[in-house]
Structures are given as C-alpha cells and as structure tokens.
Design an enzyme around this catalytic site. Structure first.
Site, mmCIF file in Angstrom:
data_model
loop_
_atom_site.group_PDB
_atom_site.id
_atom_site.type_symbol
_atom_site.label_atom_id
_atom_site.label_comp_id
_atom_site.label_asym_id
_atom_site.label_seq_id
_atom_site.Cartn_x
_atom_site.Cartn_y
_atom_site.Cartn_z
ATOM 1 N N TYR A 238 0.838 -1.148 0.046
ATOM 2 C CA TYR A 238 0.133 -0.044 -0.030
ATOM 3 C C TYR A 238 0.834 1.165 -0.099
ATOM 4 O O TYR A 238 0.582 2.136 0.883
ATOM 5 C CB TYR A 238 -1.013 0.206 1.268
ATOM 6 C CG TYR A 238 -1.572 -1.295 1.292
ATOM 7 C CD1 TYR A 238 -2.517 -2.011 0.369
ATOM 8 C CD2 TYR A 238 -1.411 -2.108 2.445
ATOM 9 C CE1 TYR A 238 -2.921 -3.151 0.466
ATOM 10 C CE2 TYR A 238 -2.132 -3.231 2.711
ATOM 11 C CZ TYR A 238 -2.872 -3.882 1.676
ATOM 12 O OH TYR A 238 -3.397 -5.132 1.992
ATOM 13 N N LYS B 250 -2.978 -16.267 7.627
ATOM 14 C CA LYS B 250 -2.151 -15.538 8.630
ATOM 15 C C LYS B 250 -1.505 -16.445 9.716
ATOM 16 O O LYS B 250 -0.452 -17.043 9.563
ATOM 17 C CB LYS B 250 -3.099 -14.449 9.325
ATOM 18 C CG LYS B 250 -3.210 -13.157 8.302
ATOM 19 C CD LYS B 250 -3.911 -12.017 8.995
ATOM 20 C CE LYS B 250 -4.072 -10.955 8.079
ATOM 21 N NZ LYS B 250 -2.986 -10.307 7.562
ATOM 22 N N ASP C 291 -14.763 -15.359 6.895
ATOM 23 C CA ASP C 291 -13.436 -14.934 6.480
ATOM 24 C C ASP C 291 -12.847 -14.830 8.116
ATOM 25 O O ASP C 291 -12.703 -13.772 8.632
ATOM 26 C CB ASP C 291 -13.165 -13.557 5.885
ATOM 27 C CG ASP C 291 -11.960 -13.064 5.820
ATOM 28 O OD1 ASP C 291 -10.944 -13.743 6.132
ATOM 29 O OD2 ASP C 291 -11.838 -12.053 4.882
ATOM 30 N N TYR D 208 -13.415 -6.045 4.638
ATOM 31 C CA TYR D 208 -12.164 -6.204 3.970
ATOM 32 C C TYR D 208 -11.881 -7.718 3.805
ATOM 33 O O TYR D 208 -11.896 -8.350 4.638
ATOM 34 C CB TYR D 208 -10.840 -5.259 4.530
ATOM 35 C CG TYR D 208 -9.497 -5.942 3.989
ATOM 36 C CD1 TYR D 208 -9.310 -5.147 2.983
ATOM 37 C CD2 TYR D 208 -8.727 -6.770 4.527
ATOM 38 C CE1 TYR D 208 -8.204 -5.476 2.169
ATOM 39 C CE2 TYR D 208 -7.700 -7.050 4.037
ATOM 40 C CZ TYR D 208 -7.270 -6.502 2.726
ATOM 41 O OH TYR D 208 -6.002 -6.692 2.158
#
Length: 429
Positions: free
Chosen positions: A17, A274, A245, A144
């Site tokens: 980003y 993760k 998610d 997200y």
C-alpha cells in the site's frame, strides 16, 4: 552500506500500500526473536503487530523452527497435482481436530486473498452445478477480504482502499455495517438492512461473506454476536452458503479459536490464513462441507478449477501442523485472556483524552480510534525511536501483539501510545 541498501530499497522495491516514487521510510530488520525485532542499527524494538496478526508465538519459536529445519532436510516442495505427502496429511488431520464436524473438505492455498477467491469460486460453482445462475454476493459495509480482484469486489466499494477499481469490478450487495457494539444491548434494527437485501434478492445471491465479530481494515469495529447469529439464521432460511473470513481473527486472536464461536454458529465455507503457520510461512486454506464439495465435484466433467503452484507446500504444511498442535495445548487461552485484561485495565483510562474518540478491546486486540488522521511517517518514526513497532492507519492505532508477550512489554507499548497521542506533530489537522 546500510544507507545504500535503504536507498536501493526506496528506488526499486515496492512495499504494501505504498508509492514507488514517494515511499514511506523503511526500517532494516537484522533479526527477530521472541517479541523483538532487531534493527540494523542494533536497536531492539517490541513488536506490537505480530507481523500483521500472524506471529502469534513470537519470532524464531524453537519448536516451530526445529520442525521447519527437519522438513527442509526431507522435502521442500513438490507439486500437489496427483501427489500427496505426509505434511499435508498431518496438517489436514490436525485441522479437523479443531474444526466443527460439519467442515470436512480442505483446499490448501497460498494466501488469505487466494482463500477468499477459492471460497467465492466454490459458491459460484456450487450453484452452477445446481443448474442455477447465481453470481452476486451479499456482504456488509466496511468489510475487507483481500487484494485480489474477487476479494476486493466484496470489500466496501466506497470506504475501502480499493475504490480505484470499483468501475471494473462485479457489483455485489452491501448491507449497512452493523452499528451495535460487541457487548451493547441488542436491537433488531441492526439487521434490517441485511434482512431486506437477502429477502428481496434470495434467488440471485450465490453466497454471504463477512468477517466474524471484528471488521479489520474497515475500521477495526467489533459488532454484536447476535448479528452473526441472525445472518446464520437467514442463510439457513434461504439456503444460501455462508462464507466466514477468519484470516485475521482465527487461531485465538479474539479469545476463541475462531471468532465465529462467539456466536455459536458454523459457516458453510471457512477461510483461514495468517496465523495458520504461526507466522513462519505463507499458507491459507478454504474449508467447506461435504454437501458443497460433492455438489461441486459430482457434475462430470466439471471439477473444481483452481490449483496454485505451491498448493500444499510441504514446508508450510509441516510448520502449520506443529503450530496447531501447540495451540491445542490451550496455553494461548490464558495468554490471550491476560493480554485482554491488561488492555482493559490500562487503555480504558485514556477514554477521556481529547484526542481519542473510542477504545475497543477484544482478546489480544486493542484499538485506539482518534479524532484526527495520523501522520504515519512521523508516528512510525516516533514509535521506533521509543523502541516499539506499531503500524497505525488513518485514525487508528491498534495492537495485535504475540501471545507470548510479557506485561513489561505491554506496558511499554501502551506508554508509547500515551506519549504519541499527546504529540500534535504526529497528527494531520
């Protein structure tokens, strides 16, 4: 030499980003151990981020490291097409021990975003094999789900960092974000927007997808467990697959092994990543029911059309299996509870600070929301100079430390935040 490396980095290497022409400063890491990152300068800083939620046992964990080295000496990689190996078998067996019995079929993939892509493909192919055309997903605002195209199509099109692509992405349904906080009194008005969308579009919705309890990059909001229960009920009522998610929240971060457990529900498709490997390597998985898996698979000649090159990588599977076996000892429960209690006792004292508009704590997650945007470059430098690694965004300072962190480290993290919020130069007015 050190300066030359940083100059090379700023000219040639893209970071998450960020811009390649005017990048934010980077800090050269020499090594990492426990809760510490050691900079090239020799400065040791306490990591308050677990490398974006993943390094739950800290860095260089002796058991995970030993297991990984043993696997390196055996086999590092082999294609998964037509081949199975022991690390993948052991990992999937270990996963089934911590998952609901309903979730039986596991697709191993590379990253969280790919896990979302796979989940959405599963839902689409499920309906296609049912001879029904359903291509639209229902989700909630401020969500997200990753950076690949299908994943960003279900991120909030107005508030997300991906709005640049909104004109070329498929259009999905977005319910209003939940407004009732995790422990506030429930009111059914909070589900009305979602209810209206699912009732009026039930015949076109391929699946519902959302982050459970915690919305991450969308503002680190915690919503009510009843909202998730109602979503599960409505998905059951209209026979629509529910995709959960858990890429950020899975493996203990919210105080439960998986955040959906707070609502006592079970998804039809689950995405994890993760912390799956304890932050050692990249690995993710999409897990579904036999009903969905067999419906996808039974319509010959169609098979499930996805197959990453590094799917089921033996190194990643091996360390993930050992990570889950560590978690099954349940030491993490006491660790996360201790962190949560410390956050509650110390951070809520800042609620009356004129720069802070909200503080939220759940499990090993603390969120400090400010009234003004943060100057990331200056605040990051401030934290590093103080000896901590905290990576804010927009108006949010948040902590997701490794579970092994000690009270003395937590104290320093919070003290750094106290000092930062008193410094006008670190904010954009």
């Amino acid at each position: 030499m050190k300066q030359n490396n940083l100059q090379f980095n700023s000219k040639h290497i893209w970071h998450p980003y960020d811009s390649i022409s005017k990048p934010l400063p980077c800090y050269m890491i020499q090594s990492a151990c426990g809760v510490y990152l050691k900079l090239d300068s020799g400065l040791k800083i306490i990591d308050g981020m677990s490398s974006w939620w993943s390094a739950i046992h800290g860095y260089n964990h002796p058991i995970l490291k030993k297991h990984l080295v043993q696997q390196v000496n055996n086999i590092t990689h082999v294609m998964f097409g037509g081949i199975i190996h022991k690390p993948a078998l052991l990992l999937c067996k270990e996963l089934l021990k911590i998952l609901p019995k309903k979730l039986k079929c596991i697709f191993l993939c590379d990253s969280g975003s790919v896990a979302i892509e796979v989940a959405m493909k599963m839902a689409l192919q499920y309906w296609n094999n049912n001879k029904k055309t359903r291509r639209i997903f229902l989700t909630i605002r401020n969500g997200y789900h990753g950076d690949t195209f299908s994943a960003i199509s279900v991120c909030d099109p107005k508030n997300s960092m991906h709005k640049l692509y909104k004109t070329i992405l498929p259009k999905h349904f977005f319910a209003k974000k939940p407004k009732i906080f995790f422990k506030e009194k429930w009111n059914n008005y909070d589900i009305h927007s979602f209810l209206d969308l699912i009732v009026n579009n039930q015949s076109t919705i391929a699946g519902v997808i959302l982050e459970p309890i915690l919305q991450g990059i969308g503002g680190m909001q915690f919503y009510h467990v009843e909202y998730l229960k109602q979503v599960r009920l409505l998905c059951n009522m209209y026979d629509i697959p529910l995709i959960i998610d858990e890429i950020a929240t899975g493996f203990g971060r919210t105080g439960k092994m998986f955040a959906y457990e707070h609502a006592n529900i079970i998804p039809d498709i689950l995405c994890i990543g993760k912390a799956l490997t304890g932050g050692m390597m990249t690995l993710a998985a999409t897990i579904t029911t036999k009903k969905i898996a067999h419906q996808i698979s039974n319509n010959y000649p169609y098979k499930f059309m996805h197959g990453p090159t590094f799917m089921g990588n033996p190194l990643a599977c091996s360390v993930a299996q050992k990570n889950i076996s560590l978690l099954r000892k349940n030491i993490w429960k006491k660790q996360v509870k201790r962190i949560e209690k410390y956050f509650q006792n110390k951070l809520f004292l800042l609620l009356n600070h004129p720069r802070i508009c909200a503080i939220r704590v759940i499990g090993a997650i603390a969120v400090i929301e400010c009234y003004h945007n943060i100057n990331l470059k200056l605040m990051q430098k401030f934290f590093v100079n103080y000896g901590v690694w905290i990576r804010p965004f927009k108006q949010i300072i948040y902590l997701t430390p490794p579970y092994i962190i000690k009270t003395i480290h937590l104290k320093k993290l919070i003290q750094s935040i106290k000092l930062a919020i008193n410094d006008n130069s670190l904010f954009i007015f």
